[in-house]
Design an enzyme around this catalytic site. Structure first.
Site, PDB file in Angstrom:
ATOM      1  N   LYS A  11       0.834  -1.200   0.000  1.00 58.69           N
ATOM      2  CA  LYS A  11       0.000   0.000   0.000  1.00 58.69           C
ATOM      3  C   LYS A  11       0.874   1.258   0.000  1.00 58.69           C
ATOM      4  O   LYS A  11       2.089   1.181   0.219  1.00 58.69           O
ATOM      5  CB  LYS A  11      -0.908  -0.028   1.237  1.00 58.69           C
ATOM      6  CG  LYS A  11      -1.843  -1.240   1.258  1.00 58.69           C
ATOM      7  CD  LYS A  11      -2.735  -1.204   2.499  1.00 58.69           C
ATOM      8  CE  LYS A  11      -3.659  -2.413   2.530  1.00 58.69           C
ATOM      9  NZ  LYS A  11      -4.599  -2.358   3.660  1.00 58.69           N
ATOM     10  N   TYR A  51     -12.490  -3.356  -3.074  1.00 56.75           N
ATOM     11  CA  TYR A  51     -12.994  -3.241  -1.704  1.00 56.75           C
ATOM     12  C   TYR A  51     -14.525  -3.334  -1.637  1.00 56.75           C
ATOM     13  O   TYR A  51     -15.127  -2.776  -0.720  1.00 56.75           O
ATOM     14  CB  TYR A  51     -12.517  -1.921  -1.083  1.00 56.75           C
ATOM     15  CG  TYR A  51     -11.036  -1.945  -0.711  1.00 56.75           C
ATOM     16  CD1 TYR A  51     -10.532  -2.891   0.182  1.00 56.75           C
ATOM     17  CD2 TYR A  51     -10.152  -1.019  -1.249  1.00 56.75           C
ATOM     18  CE1 TYR A  51      -9.190  -2.920   0.524  1.00 56.75           C
ATOM     19  CE2 TYR A  51      -8.790  -1.047  -0.917  1.00 56.75           C
ATOM     20  CZ  TYR A  51      -8.324  -2.003  -0.027  1.00 56.75           C
ATOM     21  OH  TYR A  51      -6.987  -2.027   0.312  1.00 56.75           O
ATOM     22  N   ASN A 114      -1.748  -0.134   7.292  1.00 60.01           N
ATOM     23  CA  ASN A 114      -1.217  -1.456   7.665  1.00 60.01           C
ATOM     24  C   ASN A 114      -0.344  -2.072   6.569  1.00 60.01           C
ATOM     25  O   ASN A 114      -0.175  -3.282   6.490  1.00 60.01           O
ATOM     26  CB  ASN A 114      -2.332  -2.392   8.143  1.00 60.01           C
ATOM     27  CG  ASN A 114      -3.354  -2.662   7.067  1.00 60.01           C
ATOM     28  OD1 ASN A 114      -3.197  -2.247   5.931  1.00 60.01           O
ATOM     29  ND2 ASN A 114      -4.402  -3.374   7.419  1.00 60.01           N
ATOM     30  N   HIS A 117      -1.615  -5.587   1.662  1.00 63.01           N
ATOM     31  CA  HIS A 117      -2.847  -6.369   1.544  1.00 63.01           C
ATOM     32  C   HIS A 117      -2.501  -7.763   1.053  1.00 63.01           C
ATOM     33  O   HIS A 117      -1.633  -7.912   0.198  1.00 63.01           O
ATOM     34  CB  HIS A 117      -3.803  -5.715   0.534  1.00 63.01           C
ATOM     35  CG  HIS A 117      -4.976  -6.581   0.193  1.00 63.01           C
ATOM     36  ND1 HIS A 117      -6.165  -6.520   0.868  1.00 63.01           N
ATOM     37  CD2 HIS A 117      -5.108  -7.570  -0.730  1.00 63.01           C
ATOM     38  CE1 HIS A 117      -6.992  -7.429   0.365  1.00 63.01           C
ATOM     39  NE2 HIS A 117      -6.370  -8.076  -0.613  1.00 63.01           N
ATOM     40  N   GLU A 128      -8.947 -10.530  -7.270  1.00 61.80           N
ATOM     41  CA  GLU A 128      -7.959  -9.458  -7.081  1.00 61.80           C
ATOM     42  C   GLU A 128      -6.853  -9.522  -8.143  1.00 61.80           C
ATOM     43  O   GLU A 128      -6.439  -8.487  -8.674  1.00 61.80           O
ATOM     44  CB  GLU A 128      -7.375  -9.546  -5.668  1.00 61.80           C
ATOM     45  CG  GLU A 128      -8.412  -9.197  -4.604  1.00 61.80           C
ATOM     46  CD  GLU A 128      -7.991  -9.510  -3.171  1.00 61.80           C
ATOM     47  OE1 GLU A 128      -8.788  -9.234  -2.261  1.00 61.80           O
ATOM     48  OE2 GLU A 128      -6.880 -10.027  -2.957  1.00 61.80           O
TER      49      GLU A 128
HETATM   50  P1  CMP Z   1      -7.173  -4.768   4.615  1.00 58.24           P
HETATM   51  O1  CMP Z   1      -7.623  -5.716   5.671  1.00 58.24           O
HETATM   52  O2  CMP Z   1      -6.100  -5.135   3.679  1.00 58.24           O
HETATM   53  O3  CMP Z   1      -8.464  -4.343   3.751  1.00 58.24           O
HETATM   54  C1  CMP Z   1      -9.386  -3.410   4.260  1.00 58.24           C
HETATM   55  C2  CMP Z   1      -8.621  -2.200   4.698  1.00 58.24           C
HETATM   56  O4  CMP Z   1      -9.389  -1.153   5.230  1.00 58.24           O
HETATM   57  C3  CMP Z   1      -7.694  -2.585   5.838  1.00 58.24           C
HETATM   58  O5  CMP Z   1      -6.701  -3.418   5.344  1.00 58.24           O
HETATM   59  C4  CMP Z   1      -7.255  -1.220   6.311  1.00 58.24           C
HETATM   60  O6  CMP Z   1      -6.203  -0.694   5.492  1.00 58.24           O
HETATM   61  C5  CMP Z   1      -8.503  -0.401   6.048  1.00 58.24           C
HETATM   62  N1  CMP Z   1      -9.204  -0.103   7.299  1.00 58.24           N
HETATM   63  C6  CMP Z   1      -9.587  -0.962   8.235  1.00 58.24           C
HETATM   64  N2  CMP Z   1     -10.218  -0.298   9.231  1.00 58.24           N
HETATM   65  C7  CMP Z   1     -10.213   1.006   8.894  1.00 58.24           C
HETATM   66  C8  CMP Z   1     -10.712   2.181   9.507  1.00 58.24           C
HETATM   67  N3  CMP Z   1     -11.345   2.149  10.688  1.00 58.24           N
HETATM   68  N4  CMP Z   1     -10.532   3.360   8.868  1.00 58.24           N
HETATM   69  C9  CMP Z   1      -9.911   3.399   7.676  1.00 58.24           C
HETATM   70  N5  CMP Z   1      -9.415   2.309   7.042  1.00 58.24           N
HETATM   71  C10 CMP Z   1      -9.570   1.131   7.643  1.00 58.24           C
END
Ligand code: CMP
Length: 157
Positions: A11, A51, A114, A117, A128
């Site tokens: 990311k 998403y 984070n 992905h 994907e």
């Molecule tokens: P991932 O699990 O790869 O896919 C969904 C993503 O949404 C997750 O990683 C985070 O990067 C993002 N995400 C999860 N929770 C939140 C949140 N509360 N606010 C913004 N982004 C979020």
């Protein structure tokens, strides 16, 4: 035991943190095979599809904006049970709680930022990979290390 392909995105925060090489290196060292790699600016349409399951969440717009704000690095990795193997190497969503030794556990503190992905299951992996890779951007080749990474009976599918 099943030969699988899985999608990984580094990311924008992972790109900015200079973690591309580190992340590729971890998957290589594990014994996974790289079958696709590209830098891409994800469009709003690509992100809406990617998403789709988060469409109703309050952070959907913010998430798409962030993911489209700069290029990401997309990869496709192949190996026996590659989907769960990669998810284990990536660690749980919240960096602060992710297991030490995992990518998020070693480099992340955040839930939103984070770093990476990884596909959750076979249907998502296929969907994907199809979103980011054209068919001619995915490669089949025999991995020179496979005979030392897997036992004969594990080299399936
Ligand atoms: P991932 O699990 O790869 O896919 C969904 C993503 O949404 C997750 O990683 C985070 O990067 C993002 N995400 C999860 N929770 C939140 C949140 N509360 N606010 C913004 N982004 C979020």
């Amino acid at each position: 035991m099943k030969m699988q392909k899985t999608a990984v995105l580094v990311k924008p925060d992972g790109l900015q943190r200079g973690l591309i090489g580190e992340i590729i290196s971890r998957f290589e060292r594990k014994g996974l095979k790289l079958v696709g790699l590209k830098m891409v600016s994800m469009t709003d349409a690509m992100l809406s599809e990617w998403y789709a399951e988060h469409r109703a969440k309050s952070f959907f717009g913010e998430l798409k904006e962030f993911m489209g704000s700069m290029p990401i690095v997309a990869m496709a990795w192949e190996g026996v049970d590659a989907i769960p193997v990669v998810r284990k190497l990536v660690g749980t969503t919240l960096g602060r709680e992710a297991e030490a030794g995992s990518i998020r556990g070693d480099f992340g503190m955040s839930q939103q930022l984070n770093l990476i992905h990884a596909s959750s299951n076979e249907a998502d992996a296929k969907r994907e990979i199809d979103i980011v890779f054209n068919v001619d951007e995915l490669f089949e080749y025999s991995g020179a290390m496979e005979c030392v990474v897997y036992a004969e009976e594990e080299r399936v599918g």
